[in-house]
Design an enzyme around this catalytic site. Structure first.
Site, PDB file in Angstrom:
ATOM      1  N   ALA A 190       9.073  33.332 -13.657  1.00  0.00           N
ATOM      2  CA  ALA A 190       7.809  32.763 -14.145  1.00  0.00           C
ATOM      3  C   ALA A 190       7.894  31.244 -14.050  1.00  0.00           C
ATOM      4  O   ALA A 190       8.900  30.650 -14.444  1.00  0.00           O
ATOM      5  CB  ALA A 190       7.585  33.175 -15.595  1.00  0.00           C
ATOM      6  N   LYS A 191       6.847  30.633 -13.522  1.00  0.00           N
ATOM      7  CA  LYS A 191       6.819  29.170 -13.481  1.00  0.00           C
ATOM      8  C   LYS A 191       6.200  28.709 -14.798  1.00  0.00           C
ATOM      9  O   LYS A 191       5.003  28.385 -14.878  1.00  0.00           O
ATOM     10  CB  LYS A 191       6.016  28.696 -12.265  1.00  0.00           C
ATOM     11  CG  LYS A 191       6.219  27.220 -11.946  1.00  0.00           C
ATOM     12  CD  LYS A 191       5.611  26.868 -10.595  1.00  0.00           C
ATOM     13  CE  LYS A 191       5.598  25.381 -10.360  1.00  0.00           C
ATOM     14  NZ  LYS A 191       6.922  24.782 -10.166  1.00  0.00           N
TER      15      LYS A 191
END
Ligand code: PPE
Length: 307
Positions: free
Chosen positions: A159-160
């Site tokens: 996940a960014k």
């Protein structure tokens, strides 16, 4: 670093607002608990007009990051793709760095984010060469960080998320204070993971290697592009765990990222990589990559979206 366009506009929750008006409350959930997911992507001035690089893929990753954190984005992917194009036009930019961000807003204080409003903003800025003007041609000096990248069951690197960048900040600040352009973080087991804001590739005996997703990396979109360009140019491209020591024995090393593009590494821990300058395979990959971005090489993958 980035420059704020004077009198710029920002896309904020479906409206175009003045730069100064795109603000949040200090008690917003994101301010206290880092509850955001974001993207970074570039718009290039191609021979055929300005175009955003891999727009759909970046928006897809934004939705994936949000899904992991149970964040329901109150817009469709298509709407956000349109908004990205719109904000470049609104700011009269030809080359731009786009920063879409989704975050939890203001409701009550407390870790449980249930019920917090979800906001979406998209800014367009000018952003030059991420690791310095010379970095692309000459390469940068980097160090192996004393900080590790995030193990998979702590903060998911897939996940960014904004909060992951607290770890990136530790890596980056240590590197810069020690006189390097960037740091390379290892996994908890001592394998190469990535830079504070870039993926990493190694060239050895004419083959390209890059750490797999299981090495606590962000699955980079530039990484994927280089993967495909590398194969097209006839190289073997291998996802493999890379022990720290192999970095020093690499023929070539380079970083990839939306901001960093394809940036050669000329030394690690003051040990020269190859001949201590950009290597020939890195240069070939750069030429192909930048050729697609300028419109000089055919965009056969459909990576560019005209604004
Ligand atoms: N790893 C990390 C940790 C990372 O932040 C990036 C992008 C990448 C890999 C490469 O991913 P991609 O851009 O999809 O190829 N870093 C973004 C933010 C940098 C910043 O300083 O802010 C970027 O390049 O936009």
């Amino acid at each position: 670093m980035s420059e704020v366009p004077p009198n710029g506009k920002i896309w904020f929750d479906g409206k175009i607002v003045n730069w100064q008006e795109a603000t949040v409350h200090v008690l917003s959930h994101v301010v206290h608990y880092g509850s955001s997911v974001f993207e970074g992507l570039r718009c290039y001035r191609t021979k055929q007009g300005s175009a955003i690089f891999r727009l759909q893929d970046h928006i897809k990753r934004l939705f994936n990051s949000a899904k992991i954190y149970r964040i329901q984005i109150p817009f469709t992917p298509e709407k956000l793709e349109q908004a990205c194009k719109e904000i470049v036009r609104e700011n009269h930019l030809e080359d731009a760095y786009l920063r879409p961000i989704v975050f939890r807003g203001y409701k009550t204080l407390g870790v449980d984010p249930t019920g917090t409003p979800i906001h979406v903003a998209i800014a367009a800025l000018t952003w030059g060469k991420y690791l310095g003007d010379e970095a692309i041609n000459i390469g940068v000096d980097v160090k192996v960080s004393s900080w590790n990248r995030l193990p998979a069951n702590t903060m998911p690197s897939i996940a960014k998320a904004g909060s992951n960048y607290m770890n990136s900040q530790l890596i980056k600040m240590e590197a810069v204070l020690d006189g390097y352009a960037e740091g390379i973080a290892l996994t908890m087991e001592g394998y190469v993971s990535e830079g504070s804001g870039e993926n990493l590739f190694m060239v050895r005996d004419g083959k390209l290697y890059t750490p797999p997703i299981s090495a606590s990396i962000l699955p980079g979109i530039t990484r994927d592009s280089v993967f495909r360009i590398g194969k097209e140019l006839g190289y073997d491209v291998i996802e493999e765990m890379i022990p720290r020591s192999l970095l020093y024995l690499a023929d070539e090393l380079f970083f990839t990222g939306s901001a960093a593009e394809v940036s050669p590494i000329k030394s690690v821990d003051r040990i020269p990589i190859g001949e201590g300058k950009r290597g020939p395979i890195t240069e070939r990959i750069q030429q192909h990559f930048f050729g697609i971005l300028s419109g000089e090489i055919e965009d056969k993958y459909g990576w560019l979206t005209r604004i």
